[in-house]
Enzyme design. Structure first.
Site, mmCIF file in Angstrom:
data_model
loop_
_atom_site.group_PDB
_atom_site.id
_atom_site.type_symbol
_atom_site.label_atom_id
_atom_site.label_comp_id
_atom_site.label_asym_id
_atom_site.label_seq_id
_atom_site.Cartn_x
_atom_site.Cartn_y
_atom_site.Cartn_z
ATOM 1 N NE ARG A 164 -3.659 -2.098 0.176
ATOM 2 C CZ ARG A 164 -3.360 -3.191 -0.450
ATOM 3 N NH1 ARG A 164 -2.089 -3.516 -0.979
ATOM 4 N NH2 ARG A 164 -4.063 -4.380 -0.239
ATOM 5 C CB SER A 238 -8.782 -1.168 4.524
ATOM 6 O OG SER A 238 -9.243 -2.130 3.807
ATOM 7 C CD GLU A 334 -5.540 0.760 2.471
ATOM 8 O OE1 GLU A 334 -5.480 -0.180 3.148
ATOM 9 O OE2 GLU A 334 -6.367 0.741 1.551
HETATM 10 C C1 LIG Z 1 -15.587 0.139 -0.732
HETATM 11 C C2 LIG Z 1 -13.935 0.174 -1.031
HETATM 12 C C3 LIG Z 1 -13.200 -1.001 -1.270
HETATM 13 C C4 LIG Z 1 -11.802 -0.679 -1.502
HETATM 14 N N1 LIG Z 1 -11.065 -1.848 -1.763
HETATM 15 C C5 LIG Z 1 -9.694 -1.509 -1.895
HETATM 16 C C6 LIG Z 1 -8.939 -2.897 -1.885
HETATM 17 O O1 LIG Z 1 -9.380 -3.928 -1.944
HETATM 18 N N2 LIG Z 1 -7.583 -2.794 -2.385
HETATM 19 C C7 LIG Z 1 -6.975 -1.481 -2.301
HETATM 20 O O2 LIG Z 1 -5.637 -1.283 -2.401
HETATM 21 N N3 LIG Z 1 -7.711 -0.232 -2.220
HETATM 22 C C8 LIG Z 1 -9.228 -0.417 -1.740
HETATM 23 N N4 LIG Z 1 -9.814 0.683 -1.710
HETATM 24 C C9 LIG Z 1 -9.276 2.062 -1.573
HETATM 25 C C10 LIG Z 1 -9.163 2.799 -3.121
HETATM 26 O O3 LIG Z 1 -10.224 2.456 -3.929
HETATM 27 C C11 LIG Z 1 -7.972 2.792 -3.713
HETATM 28 O O4 LIG Z 1 -6.853 3.285 -3.028
HETATM 29 C C12 LIG Z 1 -8.026 3.511 -5.161
HETATM 30 O O5 LIG Z 1 -7.207 3.140 -5.986
HETATM 31 C C13 LIG Z 1 -8.415 5.127 -5.047
HETATM 32 O O6 LIG Z 1 -8.664 5.462 -6.154
HETATM 33 P P1 LIG Z 1 -9.425 6.884 -6.525
HETATM 34 O O7 LIG Z 1 -9.591 7.385 -7.923
HETATM 35 O O8 LIG Z 1 -10.588 7.122 -5.727
HETATM 36 O O9 LIG Z 1 -8.233 7.941 -5.705
HETATM 37 P P2 LIG Z 1 -8.403 9.211 -4.700
HETATM 38 O O10 LIG Z 1 -9.082 8.516 -3.630
HETATM 39 O O11 LIG Z 1 -9.332 10.311 -5.710
HETATM 40 O O12 LIG Z 1 -6.958 9.741 -4.442
HETATM 41 C C14 LIG Z 1 -6.208 8.804 -3.750
HETATM 42 C C15 LIG Z 1 -4.842 9.362 -3.507
HETATM 43 O O13 LIG Z 1 -4.170 9.339 -4.903
HETATM 44 C C16 LIG Z 1 -3.892 10.648 -5.384
HETATM 45 N N5 LIG Z 1 -4.415 10.729 -6.673
HETATM 46 C C17 LIG Z 1 -5.598 10.222 -7.324
HETATM 47 N N6 LIG Z 1 -5.281 10.253 -8.778
HETATM 48 C C18 LIG Z 1 -4.251 10.741 -8.972
HETATM 49 C C19 LIG Z 1 -3.422 11.055 -10.342
HETATM 50 N N7 LIG Z 1 -3.752 10.807 -11.556
HETATM 51 N N8 LIG Z 1 -2.252 11.434 -10.205
HETATM 52 C C20 LIG Z 1 -1.638 11.632 -8.709
HETATM 53 N N9 LIG Z 1 -1.922 11.374 -7.593
HETATM 54 C C21 LIG Z 1 -3.468 10.856 -7.924
HETATM 55 C C22 LIG Z 1 -4.800 11.696 -4.368
HETATM 56 O O14 LIG Z 1 -4.203 12.906 -4.384
HETATM 57 C C23 LIG Z 1 -4.817 10.987 -3.287
HETATM 58 O O15 LIG Z 1 -3.717 11.383 -2.590
HETATM 59 C C24 LIG Z 1 -11.119 0.721 -1.502
HETATM 60 C C25 LIG Z 1 -12.137 2.056 -1.365
HETATM 61 C C26 LIG Z 1 -13.105 1.655 -1.053
HETATM 62 C C27 LIG Z 1 -14.374 2.820 -1.002
#
Ligand SMILES: Cc1cc2nc3c(=O)[nH]c(=O)nc-3n(C[C@H](O)[C@H](O)[C@H](O)COP(=O)(O)OP(=O)(O)OC[C@H]3O[C@@H](n4cnc5c(N)ncnc54)[C@H](O)[C@@H]3O)c2cc1C
Length: 338
Positions: A164, A238, A334
């Site tokens: 992570r 998480s 996380e």
């Molecule tokens: C129900 C649920 C289940 C989940 N299950 C998992 C799992 O099984 N495994 C897991 O690893 N994660 C899980 N996650 C966490 C999450 O989905 C991941 O971390 C996902 O990759 C986040 O994507 P996002 O587009 O929503 O990013 P955001 O939440 O919008 O951003 C996350 C971080 O990345 C940065 N960021 C986003 N896009 C960019 C970009 N293009 N360039 C630079 N920085 C950027 C943001 O500034 C922030 O710091 C889960 C979340 C939920 C709600």
């Protein structure tokens, strides 16, 4: 590009919190980030890149510029006997990409089904689930560097992927904008089924030689039954990472808790499921005002509707303190807290 001032982020964070940002910019083509950087001097101005906000907890309005990629094409770069190489733009919905690759019987990301978010965010915390991590398929990460005002590309090794974690969550946090990822998918995949209850569920369904499609469907079902959908209950998956402790710390814990579950992760390191620690501390299904842990998965903190970001954070800190006092383990979030 599209610019909106004093914009509500309610639909851009899966906790569903209604905080505003000073400006919200939808980036429709990767190349636009160059002029956006010139216009707003992003290296000097408070800014945040947001995908779907599924890994973010806002605790207040964001007094800066939020940048959101909407460009979402993907294309095949090349192929050889074993792999197909895809370039995927930052705004592509991650789950859709998984389903596409599974539909073509390509392997490598099928266990990462149903993870919310966009492809551009996937390398940030090296998303992982059920024995797969994106680090194992990433070839290159393309990004824009706000300080140097140029596009750059990192090979997998330069991304310093870890559990992570990556260089994008550390030294390069808020300094870059990931515009696309290049991944390699296996043409003759061997499904990974040894994690969690995947094997048992396949067995129950009478599947003996599972395809990537079978594994993907089984995992999607397991997740649907275990995790709350952010469409129904606000959450960010998480909330904490699984802590990693030394062998000696683990042996000490085992004396008091002989049933403690664990995974070996290195020569002298043991990973302990944070969900177990939270449950043991009496927090499984605990509700406090508008916040609580999910009754089926205590690692997920949920917003029952009207919580503020600080209420969620206070609850998370309460869990952290209890676990530190009880086990001497410091849980690490996380979720990105803002
Ligand atoms: C129900 C649920 C289940 C989940 N299950 C998992 C799992 O099984 N495994 C897991 O690893 N994660 C899980 N996650 C966490 C999450 O989905 C991941 O971390 C996902 O990759 C986040 O994507 P996002 O587009 O929503 O990013 P955001 O939440 O919008 O951003 C996350 C971080 O990345 C940065 N960021 C986003 N896009 C960019 C970009 N293009 N360039 C630079 N920085 C950027 C943001 O500034 C922030 O710091 C889960 C979340 C939920 C709600």
């Amino acid at each position: 590009m599209k610019i909106f001032n004093d914009f509500s982020l309610k639909h851009y964070n899966t906790f569903g919190l209604n905080y505003n940002c000073a400006a919200f910019i939808e980036v429709e083509f990767a190349e636009e980030i160059y002029s956006i950087n010139k216009m707003f001097e992003l290296s000097e101005t408070e800014h945040l890149i947001i995908g779907q906000g599924s890994n973010i907890l806002f605790t207040k309005d964001f007094d800066g510029i939020v940048i959101h990629p909407t460009f979402n094409n993907f294309s095949m770069k090349s192929q050889d006997n074993n792999f197909l190489y895809l370039e995927v733009e930052a705004g592509k919905n991650w789950d859709e990409l998984v389903r596409y690759s599974v539909g073509k019987n390509l392997g490598g990301i099928e266990n990462l089904v149903s993870i919310p978010g966009l492809a551009g965010a996937a390398p940030i915390q090296n998303i992982g689930a059920y024995g797969q991590e994106i680090k194992d398929v990433i070839e290159f990460v393309h990004f824009f560097d706000f300080n140097d005002n140029i596009f750059k590309v990192f090979h997998n090794r330069q991304c310093r992927f870890d559990y992570r974690n990556s260089i994008f969550k550390q030294e390069l946090k808020n300094k870059i904008f990931i515009t696309s990822i290049e991944i390699k998918l296996k043409k003759n995949p061997t499904p990974v089924i040894d994690y969690g209850n995947v094997k048992d569920e396949l067995f129950k369904s009478g599947i003996k030689n599972p395809s990537v499609n079978d594994v993907c469907n089984i995992i999607a079902n397991i997740r649907e039954n275990k995790l709350p959908s952010p469409k129904e209950i606000g959450n960010a998956g998480s909330f904490f990472k699984n802590p990693i402790v030394s062998n000696s710390k683990f042996e000490e814990l085992k004396k008091s808790y002989p049933d403690i579950p664990f995974f070996e992760v290195g020569e002298n390191q043991i990973k302990i499921p944070a969900a177990w620690l939270i449950e043991k501390s009496g927090f499984k299904g605990k509700v406090k005002g508008n916040v609580g842990t999910y009754h089926k998965q205590p690692l997920v903190i949920v917003n029952f509707g009207n919580a503020s970001g600080n209420e969620i954070l206070d609850f998370a800190n309460e869990i952290k303190t209890k676990i530190f006092v009880e086990f001497g383990i410091e849980l690490e979030s996380e979720v990105n807290i803002l």
